[in-house]
Design an enzyme around this catalytic site. Structure first.
Site, PDB file in Angstrom:
ATOM      1  N   GLU A   1      21.571  82.284  42.845  1.00 37.81           N
ATOM      2  CA  GLU A   1      20.311  81.622  43.156  1.00 37.81           C
ATOM      3  C   GLU A   1      19.524  82.288  44.286  1.00 37.81           C
ATOM      4  OE1 GLU A   1      21.020  77.441  43.729  1.00 37.81           O
ATOM      5  OE2 GLU A   1      21.373  77.108  41.605  1.00 37.81           O
TER       6      GLU A   1
ATOM      7  N   GLU B   1      25.874  77.153  36.155  1.00 35.27           N
ATOM      8  CA  GLU B   1      25.963  75.863  36.854  1.00 35.27           C
ATOM      9  C   GLU B   1      25.189  74.818  36.071  1.00 35.27           C
ATOM     10  OE1 GLU B   1      24.781  75.592  40.961  1.00 35.27           O
ATOM     11  OE2 GLU B   1      25.834  77.448  41.493  1.00 35.27           O
TER      12      GLU B   1
END
Length: 442
Positions: free
Chosen positions: A156, A349
């Site tokens: 991320e 995720e």
């Protein structure tokens, strides 16, 4: 809650769970400090005033956690390697032990090389940090590469750029707004350099874990549509376009530092697969001239967009809307946007924050998202795996210990682990999938 069996996924589909080093390892005294240690030492930075010095004490209890993984029946475990720990004496020994334990249990180790815990003293505003990251990646691959076959470079970079350097709600706590763009570029460059370093070390099966979500215009008004398009560029295309096409979205490249064209050749090193972290879409409209917030993150009035509430949707304890079909929309949209430049996808995720051991809301959430993922497969998207966030309740960054994403409850006073109802649901779902397939992937 749905009771019908989850549709059959293809043979070889990879099922796993994810964690990150800073959020679960503890044993902070056995590694160097990270930017998160510096950040959490400042009063008011973390809502409950906590730190990750102990967290789940996974460093000392990893065997217990590997046993939970084995009982859960996952094919793979996505964890992260702490750069500050690797830089400390004996730091790689811990990951040797963890990888050995996973391999002995028949679980594929999937390490992420950077999950936000940059060593204190390094700075993503500096280009040299990208080169340092590639050197670190080579060290880890040299030590673990004989047993690790799947690698993730960064987790991320969008959130680390925006929350850590633009808005200041995460470490290192800067409020640079759009002057934070060099942080994004240097992380992307670090990714490309690390891919080259990993391949030079003999590693294959390399991906990245980027967070993405659909950007829905708040209305058909042209101002709202422009705001949603800008949000899409900032959260999605700023990171996906360079990786998959070798170009920044229009108007972005000239804002980046250095020889951007040469750097993009490195950034766009071919990937074996593309990781997507999905939580929710965003409903975006024109700026309203006042400070707002989304999911607990303050958004200043000077941003060229505002994030609005998605109505008529249940919310997680974090205040995030539950929109499983957004995952299908995201994946089919990426397929349409990038075509054959999009490699196979893994959901690295997907999860939610809810309290309680009988966490039926989490069961419903996961059930809905797994089904949405299957719809994307049926629509022709090449998806190869799905990882739940997270195995354990953990240190949830600026929220401290107030948010619980785990399939396993952690009592942070005693560190006792207790599987939740969602753990049992996921275990049973995996058994059903393997019963349909007739074999287990190792």
């Amino acid at each position: 809650m749905a009771t019908d069996p989850i549709p059959r996924f293809p043979d070889g589909f990879l099922w796993g769970v994810s964690t990150s080093a800073h959020q679960i390892e503890g044993a902070a005294e056995l590694r160097g400090p990270s930017v998160w240690d510096v950040f959490t030492a400042e009063p008011g930075r973390v809502k409950d005033g906590s730190t990750a010095a102990v967290a789940c004490d996974h460093y000392h209890r990893y065997r217990e956690d590997v046993a939970l993984l084995a009982d859960l029946g996952v094919d793979a475990y996505r964890f992260s390697v702490s750069w500050p720990r690797v830089d400390s004496p004996g730091g790689l020994d811990f990951y040797d032990r963890l990888v050995d334990a996973l391999c002995a249990a028949g679980i594929r180790p999937v390490p992420t090389l950077f999950h936000w815990d940059l060593p204190a003293g390094l700075d993503w505003l500096e280009r040299d940090t990208a080169a340092r990251f590639a050197q670190y990646a080579a060290r880890v691959a040299d030590r673990l590469g004989d047993r690790v076959g799947t690698w993730i470079t960064l987790n991320e970079p969008a959130e680390h750029t925006l929350l850590g350097h633009a808005l200041g709600t995460h470490a290192p706590g800067r409020t640079l707004l759009f002057d934070a763009l060099p942080v994004a570029h240097h992380q992307l460059l670090a990714h490309g350099l690390a891919v080259r370093a990993l391949r030079a070390a003999g590693a294959g099966d390399i991906g990245i874990a980027n967070s993405h979500g659909p950007a829905w215009a708040a209305s058909g008004d042209p101002a709202d549509r422009r705001a949603a398009d800008f949000y899409d560029v900032l959260l999605n295309r700023l990171f996906a376009d360079p990786l998959l096409t070798g170009r920044y979205p229009d108007g972005i490249g000239e804002l980046m530092p250095g020889d951007v064209e040469a750097d993009l050749e490195i950034v766009a090193e071919p990937l074996d697969w593309y990781g997507v972290n999905y939580y929710a879409p965003a409903r975006v409209g024109a700026p309203r001239g006042v400070d707002t917030e989304w999911g607990g993150v303050p958004l200043p009035a000077e941003l060229p967009f505002s994030v609005r509430r998605i109505e008529d949707r249940p919310l997680t304890d974090f205040g995030w809307p539950v929109v499983p079909e957004g995952l299908t929309e995201l994946l089919t949209g990426f397929r349409d946007r990038y075509g054959d430049r999009l490699p196979p996808v893994m959901i690295t995720e997907n999860g939610c924050s809810y309290e309680g051991l009988d966490d039926q809301d989490r069961v419903t959430y996961l059930d809905g998202h797994v089904r949405a993922l299957h719809r994307a497969l049926r629509a022709g998207v090449d998806v190869r795996g799905y990882f739940v966030w997270s195995l354990l309740d953990n240190f949830e960054w600026a929220e401290g210990y107030a948010r619980r994403f785990g399939l396993v409850h952690v009592d942070f006073a005693t560190l006792e682990r207790t599987p939740k109802a969602s753990y049992g649901w996921f275990r049973d779902m995996l058994r059903e999938q393997r019963g349909q397939r007739g074999h287990r992937l190792r």
